[in-house]
Design a protein around this motif. Structure first.
Motif, PDB file in Angstrom:
ATOM      1  N   ARG A  87     119.276  47.508  61.349  1.00 30.63           N
ATOM      2  CA  ARG A  87     117.839  47.189  61.291  1.00 30.63           C
ATOM      3  C   ARG A  87     117.187  47.867  60.076  1.00 30.63           C
ATOM      4  O   ARG A  87     116.320  47.288  59.429  1.00 30.63           O
ATOM      5  CB  ARG A  87     117.128  47.640  62.576  1.00 30.63           C
ATOM      6  CG  ARG A  87     117.563  46.918  63.840  1.00 30.63           C
ATOM      7  CD  ARG A  87     117.151  45.485  63.917  1.00 30.63           C
ATOM      8  NE  ARG A  87     115.721  45.278  63.950  1.00 30.63           N
ATOM      9  CZ  ARG A  87     115.140  44.102  64.205  1.00 30.63           C
ATOM     10  NH1 ARG A  87     115.885  43.030  64.467  1.00 30.63           N
ATOM     11  NH2 ARG A  87     113.849  43.974  64.196  1.00 30.63           N
ATOM     12  N   THR A  93     110.647  42.298  59.559  1.00 25.45           N
ATOM     13  CA  THR A  93     110.784  40.847  59.781  1.00 25.45           C
ATOM     14  C   THR A  93     110.126  40.048  58.664  1.00 25.45           C
ATOM     15  O   THR A  93     110.684  39.073  58.175  1.00 25.45           O
ATOM     16  CB  THR A  93     110.144  40.466  61.138  1.00 25.45           C
ATOM     17  OG1 THR A  93     110.712  41.280  62.156  1.00 25.45           O
ATOM     18  CG2 THR A  93     110.373  39.010  61.472  1.00 25.45           C
ATOM     19  N   ASN A 114     114.085  34.564  56.383  1.00 23.85           N
ATOM     20  CA  ASN A 114     114.143  35.991  56.057  1.00 23.85           C
ATOM     21  C   ASN A 114     115.564  36.567  56.004  1.00 23.85           C
ATOM     22  O   ASN A 114     115.784  37.735  56.299  1.00 23.85           O
ATOM     23  CB  ASN A 114     113.222  36.792  56.995  1.00 23.85           C
ATOM     24  CG  ASN A 114     113.604  36.634  58.451  1.00 23.85           C
ATOM     25  OD1 ASN A 114     114.589  35.978  58.764  1.00 23.85           O
ATOM     26  ND2 ASN A 114     112.842  37.260  59.336  1.00 23.85           N
TER      27      ASN A 114
HETATM   28  P1  IDP Z   1     113.636  39.999  63.898  1.00 27.43           P
HETATM   29  O1  IDP Z   1     114.488  38.872  63.325  1.00 27.43           O
HETATM   30  O2  IDP Z   1     113.161  40.934  62.812  1.00 27.43           O
HETATM   31  O3  IDP Z   1     114.298  40.703  65.052  1.00 27.43           O
HETATM   32  P2  IDP Z   1     111.932  38.609  65.833  1.00 27.43           P
HETATM   33  O4  IDP Z   1     110.564  39.050  66.215  1.00 27.43           O
HETATM   34  O5  IDP Z   1     113.048  38.755  66.851  1.00 27.43           O
HETATM   35  O6  IDP Z   1     112.304  39.318  64.458  1.00 27.43           O
HETATM   36  O7  IDP Z   1     111.834  37.075  65.454  1.00 27.43           O
HETATM   37  C1  IDP Z   1     112.978  36.270  65.284  1.00 27.43           C
HETATM   38  C2  IDP Z   1     112.789  35.427  64.051  1.00 27.43           C
HETATM   39  O8  IDP Z   1     111.733  34.504  64.270  1.00 27.43           O
HETATM   40  C3  IDP Z   1     112.375  36.202  62.790  1.00 27.43           C
HETATM   41  O9  IDP Z   1     113.483  36.756  62.105  1.00 27.43           O
HETATM   42  C4  IDP Z   1     111.677  35.147  61.985  1.00 27.43           C
HETATM   43  O10 IDP Z   1     112.634  34.349  61.276  1.00 27.43           O
HETATM   44  C5  IDP Z   1     111.027  34.306  63.050  1.00 27.43           C
HETATM   45  N1  IDP Z   1     109.641  34.734  63.233  1.00 27.43           N
HETATM   46  C6  IDP Z   1     109.189  35.797  63.909  1.00 27.43           C
HETATM   47  N2  IDP Z   1     107.839  35.881  63.877  1.00 27.43           N
HETATM   48  C7  IDP Z   1     107.431  34.809  63.151  1.00 27.43           C
HETATM   49  C8  IDP Z   1     106.145  34.330  62.755  1.00 27.43           C
HETATM   50  O11 IDP Z   1     105.101  34.906  63.064  1.00 27.43           O
HETATM   51  N3  IDP Z   1     106.141  33.183  62.008  1.00 27.43           N
HETATM   52  C9  IDP Z   1     107.280  32.526  61.652  1.00 27.43           C
HETATM   53  N4  IDP Z   1     108.517  32.955  61.991  1.00 27.43           N
HETATM   54  C10 IDP Z   1     108.584  34.078  62.735  1.00 27.43           C
END
Ligand code: IDP
Length: 143
Positions: A87, A93, A114
């Motif tokens: 992480r 994120t 990302n």
């Molecule tokens: P993480 O990948 O850093 O653990 P999570 O909150 O588990 O983040 O979200 C999973 C994935 O969903 C993120 O990596 C991102 O690609 C997408 N995501 C999360 N929040 C958003 C948002 O607000 N808008 C668009 N995509 C999002």
């Protein structure tokens, strides 16, 4: 400190940019070993199941569409404190908020695309590893 395993995905944007090796190199330089790895084109069902916890979120449809837009690398990484270490290497994120030198700061452009996924806790790591790998696909590299 205990040796831990975590689950990682190199997402379609990073595979398309041809930076698989650069990302794996960051894991290796920081004490994580690849103990399982495969390139895979996710089906819609696989992507929806993997991200099921987000299914009520507004971005879910776009997330599934992005995750199935091209091949990914799914991996299991092993090392001391592997979940947290990964992480840290990934960064926030949203790449715009990711610390300089992290994978997302260097290889991602937006929160939607990302570059990498990494388990957020040992429990989710175990679940995510089992989602993509059978026990006989995990190699023993330490010892
Ligand atoms: P993480 O990948 O850093 O653990 P999570 O909150 O588990 O983040 O979200 C999973 C994935 O969903 C993120 O990596 C991102 O690609 C997408 N995501 C999360 N929040 C958003 C948002 O607000 N808008 C668009 N995509 C999002």
């Amino acid at each position: 400190m205990a040796i831990e395993r975590t689950f990682s995905i190199i997402k379609p944007d990073a595979v398309a940019k041809n930076v698989i090796g650069e990302i794996v190199s960051r894991f290796e330089k920081n004490g994580l070993r690849v103990v399982a790895s495969k390139m895979q084109q996710l089906s819609q069902e696989q992507a929806e199941g993997f991200y099921a916890e987000h299914k009520e979120r507004g971005f879910f449809k776009d997330l599934v569409s992005f995750m199935t837009s091209g091949p990914v690398i799914v991996q299991v990484l092993e090392g001391e404190n592997a979940v947290l270490k990964n992480r840290e290497l990934m960064g926030a994120t949203n790449p715009k908020e990711a610390a300089p030198g992290t994978i997302r700061a260097d290889f991602a452009v937006s929160i939607d695309e990302n570059a990498v996924h990494g388990s957020d806790a040992p429990e989710s790591a175990a679940r995510e590893i089992a989602y993509f790998f059978s026990a006989d696909e995990l190699c023993d590299r330490i010892r």
